[in-house]
Design a protein around this motif. Structure first.
Motif, PDB file in Angstrom:
ATOM      1  N   UNK A  28     -51.741 -29.425  -4.370  1.00 17.25           N
ATOM      2  CA  UNK A  28     -53.173 -29.196  -4.215  1.00 17.25           C
ATOM      3  C   UNK A  28     -53.591 -28.670  -2.864  1.00 17.25           C
ATOM      4  N   UNK A  29     -52.671 -28.553  -1.918  1.00 18.97           N
ATOM      5  CA  UNK A  29     -52.993 -28.031  -0.586  1.00 18.97           C
ATOM      6  C   UNK A  29     -52.466 -26.603  -0.503  1.00 18.97           C
ATOM      7  N   UNK A  30     -53.366 -25.640  -0.483  1.00 21.99           N
ATOM      8  CA  UNK A  30     -52.955 -24.242  -0.494  1.00 21.99           C
ATOM      9  C   UNK A  30     -52.272 -23.869   0.813  1.00 21.99           C
ATOM     10  N   UNK A  31     -51.530 -22.769   0.780  1.00 22.92           N
ATOM     11  CA  UNK A  31     -50.786 -22.308   1.952  1.00 22.92           C
ATOM     12  C   UNK A  31     -51.694 -22.101   3.158  1.00 22.92           C
ATOM     13  N   UNK A  32     -52.922 -21.685   2.913  1.00 24.51           N
ATOM     14  CA  UNK A  32     -53.830 -21.393   4.024  1.00 24.51           C
ATOM     15  C   UNK A  32     -54.202 -22.621   4.830  1.00 24.51           C
ATOM     16  N   UNK A  53     -47.377 -28.173   8.617  1.00 22.92           N
ATOM     17  CA  UNK A  53     -46.764 -28.855   7.478  1.00 22.92           C
ATOM     18  C   UNK A  53     -45.498 -28.117   7.067  1.00 22.92           C
ATOM     19  N   UNK A  54     -44.386 -28.834   6.974  1.00 20.74           N
ATOM     20  CA  UNK A  54     -43.129 -28.277   6.470  1.00 20.74           C
ATOM     21  C   UNK A  54     -42.891 -28.855   5.082  1.00 20.74           C
ATOM     22  N   UNK A  55     -42.869 -27.989   4.068  1.00 18.42           N
ATOM     23  CA  UNK A  55     -42.685 -28.440   2.691  1.00 18.42           C
ATOM     24  C   UNK A  55     -41.276 -28.127   2.212  1.00 18.42           C
ATOM     25  N   UNK A  56     -40.642 -29.107   1.582  1.00 17.07           N
ATOM     26  CA  UNK A  56     -39.270 -29.002   1.096  1.00 17.07           C
ATOM     27  C   UNK A  56     -39.266 -29.315  -0.400  1.00 17.07           C
ATOM     28  N   UNK A 109     -50.846 -29.562  16.725  1.00 19.91           N
ATOM     29  CA  UNK A 109     -52.058 -28.799  17.039  1.00 19.91           C
ATOM     30  C   UNK A 109     -52.436 -27.893  15.870  1.00 19.91           C
ATOM     31  N   UNK A 110     -51.444 -27.267  15.243  1.00 16.60           N
ATOM     32  CA  UNK A 110     -51.736 -26.420  14.082  1.00 16.60           C
ATOM     33  C   UNK A 110     -52.271 -27.257  12.918  1.00 16.60           C
ATOM     34  N   UNK A 111     -51.719 -28.450  12.752  1.00 21.58           N
ATOM     35  CA  UNK A 111     -52.180 -29.333  11.675  1.00 21.58           C
ATOM     36  C   UNK A 111     -53.640 -29.723  11.882  1.00 21.58           C
ATOM     37  N   UNK A 112     -53.996 -30.076  13.113  1.00 15.94           N
ATOM     38  CA  UNK A 112     -55.381 -30.480  13.385  1.00 15.94           C
ATOM     39  C   UNK A 112     -56.343 -29.322  13.179  1.00 15.94           C
ATOM     40  N   UNK A 113     -55.953 -28.119  13.602  1.00 12.96           N
ATOM     41  CA  UNK A 113     -56.813 -26.945  13.403  1.00 12.96           C
ATOM     42  C   UNK A 113     -57.021 -26.688  11.908  1.00 12.96           C
ATOM     43  N   UNK A 114     -55.951 -26.828  11.124  1.00  3.18           N
ATOM     44  CA  UNK A 114     -56.070 -26.636   9.680  1.00  3.18           C
ATOM     45  C   UNK A 114     -56.969 -27.695   9.057  1.00  3.18           C
ATOM     46  N   UNK A 115     -56.870 -28.934   9.552  1.00  4.71           N
ATOM     47  CA  UNK A 115     -57.706 -30.017   9.024  1.00  4.71           C
ATOM     48  C   UNK A 115     -59.181 -29.768   9.309  1.00  4.71           C
ATOM     49  N   UNK A 116     -59.493 -29.255  10.488  1.00  5.69           N
ATOM     50  CA  UNK A 116     -60.890 -28.954  10.830  1.00  5.69           C
ATOM     51  C   UNK A 116     -61.443 -27.869   9.908  1.00  5.69           C
ATOM     52  N   UNK A 117     -60.645 -26.833   9.655  1.00 12.03           N
ATOM     53  CA  UNK A 117     -61.072 -25.767   8.753  1.00 12.03           C
ATOM     54  C   UNK A 117     -61.258 -26.311   7.339  1.00 12.03           C
ATOM     55  N   UNK A 118     -60.315 -27.146   6.925  1.00  6.32           N
ATOM     56  CA  UNK A 118     -60.394 -27.794   5.613  1.00  6.32           C
ATOM     57  C   UNK A 118     -61.690 -28.606   5.477  1.00  6.32           C
ATOM     58  N   UNK A 119     -61.984 -29.409   6.474  1.00  6.43           N
ATOM     59  CA  UNK A 119     -63.141 -30.286   6.389  1.00  6.43           C
ATOM     60  C   UNK A 119     -64.441 -29.497   6.309  1.00  6.43           C
TER      61      UNK A 119
END
Length: 405
Positions: free
Chosen positions: A335-339, A344-347, A374-384
């Motif tokens: 449910x979490x799109x690539x954008x 996040x490293x997915x295996x 830092x990339x994760x937090x930036x993505x979370x802010x955009x997500x929110x």
């Protein structure tokens, strides 16, 4: 507007992802200016951890309501549940797939309906939001004209199938045929899906009878992790069956490989899941934490090893909001799109060596962990921001609270 949120799951203590979702939805609606009331519908087995004082502190005494379970309806409910369980058992013995299906309203306690109607007559709610489709019958207790919303959390159509495939047939919780889930959704004006894929499926069934929105988990983005020094990973979760099975598999099949490469590695296990999985010399079980951030600060790398599940991984999103890098299975980031997968490293679910390599690569490089966080937090802010925009379209920001009385 005056909004009622009806839930059989308390907000406090916030020990599970669904509780976090409901709490953050309450806070988001209040931030948009709405007058939010929580109507707690206790289950047959009371939650011993239920913290009434924390609810009152969060919402105010007048905005928190606890329903009762009168003895008469309780007897009828118990008898009905026994009949449903017996029917499923017989159908399974006969080899019928129908033996896995619940009745849509099997978990609904009828004694709540008159109490909800009385509360609605007194407070005149503009909007009613019920958590989960299996409690959708609660919406029938509200006055005509009330905007009705179902927060789905998950798709329960054929939910048992994935668990049967993983040889966990008793752990699927609740499952209904597609037409029954649609029947429950049709009691609402709006249905909230927790991810885009489920929203698309729901919308195809809706045929215009209700509006479907992809509104995922809303985040509380506050302080983040700053110290990335500890060579530790975090697994956090409740004691639900998918968490227990997934963490057990990680401890037995993946952790020994990680420790062989990094003997100093510690796996910190937070939440009730720790009491239900094997011990290991490299595992530190810390039990419940006040906030996920407390655990992330101790182990600033999320080990999101999940092998079965629906909806979206709330702990993954909360790790991202805390600025924590994530190693996850594909099921774990469903449910979490690539954008939105920064940091996040997915295996692949069945790639045990690949999961080990991804963990070790981050453990070997603190600078890389910091950058990924830092990339994760930036993505979370955009997500929110995107989630708030959707919520604002469903229930526009209130310029003033409802004057109904």
């Amino acid at each position: 507007m005056r909004v009622a949120i009806l839930s059989a799951f308390p907000l406090f203590p916030t020990t599970e992802g669904n509780r976090s979702r409901i709490l953050n939805l309450c806070r988001a609606l209040r931030r948009l200016g709405h007058d939010v009331h929580v109507v707690y519908m206790p289950t047959r087995t009371p939650d011993v951890s239920f913290d009434a004082a924390a609810h009152v502190e969060e919402l105010g005494r007048d905005n928190f309501h606890v329903l009762e379970r009168p003895i008469g309806p309780e007897v009828l409910y118990a008898a009905s549940r026994l009949m449903h369980k017996a029917r499923r058992r017989l159908l399974r013995l006969a080899g019928s797939p129908a033996g896995y299906y619940f009745g849509l309203d099997e978990l609904w306690f009828g004694g709540f309906s008159p109490q909800i109607s009385a509360l609605d007559e007194r407070l005149r709610f503009d909007v009613a939001i019920v958590e989960y489709v299996f409690h959708s019958r609660a919406l029938e207790a509200f006055r005509p004209g009330t905007t009705r919303v179902i927060d789905s959390h998950d798709s329960f159509t054929d939910r048992h199938v994935a668990f049967v495939h993983r040889k966990q047939p008793g752990n699927y919780w609740f499952s209904v045929p597609s037409d029954e889930e649609h029947r429950g959704f049709a009691r609402a004006d709006h249905v909230l899906a927790i991810q885009d894929v489920e929203a698309d499926v729901f919308a195809r069934r809706a045929a215009g009878r209700y509006k479907v929105w992809a509104l995922s988990h809303l985040l509380q983005v506050g302080d983040g992790v700053e110290d990335f020094g500890p060579a530790a990973g975090l697994y956090i979760g409740s004691a639900n069956a998918p968490n227990v099975a997934s963490l057990t598999e990680f401890i037995t099949a993946v952790l020994p490989r990680v420790v062989a490469a990094r003997p100093d590695f510690r796996l910190v296990v937070a939440g009730e899941v720790g009491a239900h999985v094997p011990d290991h010399p490299a595992v530190d079980k810390i039990g419940r934490v006040d906030t996920p951030l407390d655990a992330f600060r101790r182990a600033p790398l999320l080990v999101n090893f999940m092998l079965v599940g629906t909806g979206i991984s709330i702990k993954l999103l909360e790790a991202m909001a805390a600025g924590v890098p994530v190693v996850t299975t594909e099921t774990g980031c469903r449910g979490l799109s690539e954008s939105y997968r920064g940091g996040v490293v997915a295996v692949a679910d069945d790639d045990r060596d690949g999961f080990c390599r991804a963990l070790v690569a981050l453990l070997d490089d603190e600078h890389r962990r910091r950058e990924a966080g830092a990339r994760a937090r930036a993505a979370a802010l955009t997500w929110n921001k995107a989630q708030y925009e959707v919520l604002g379209r469903i229930l526009p920001q209130a310029e003033r609270l409802s004057q109904a009385s």
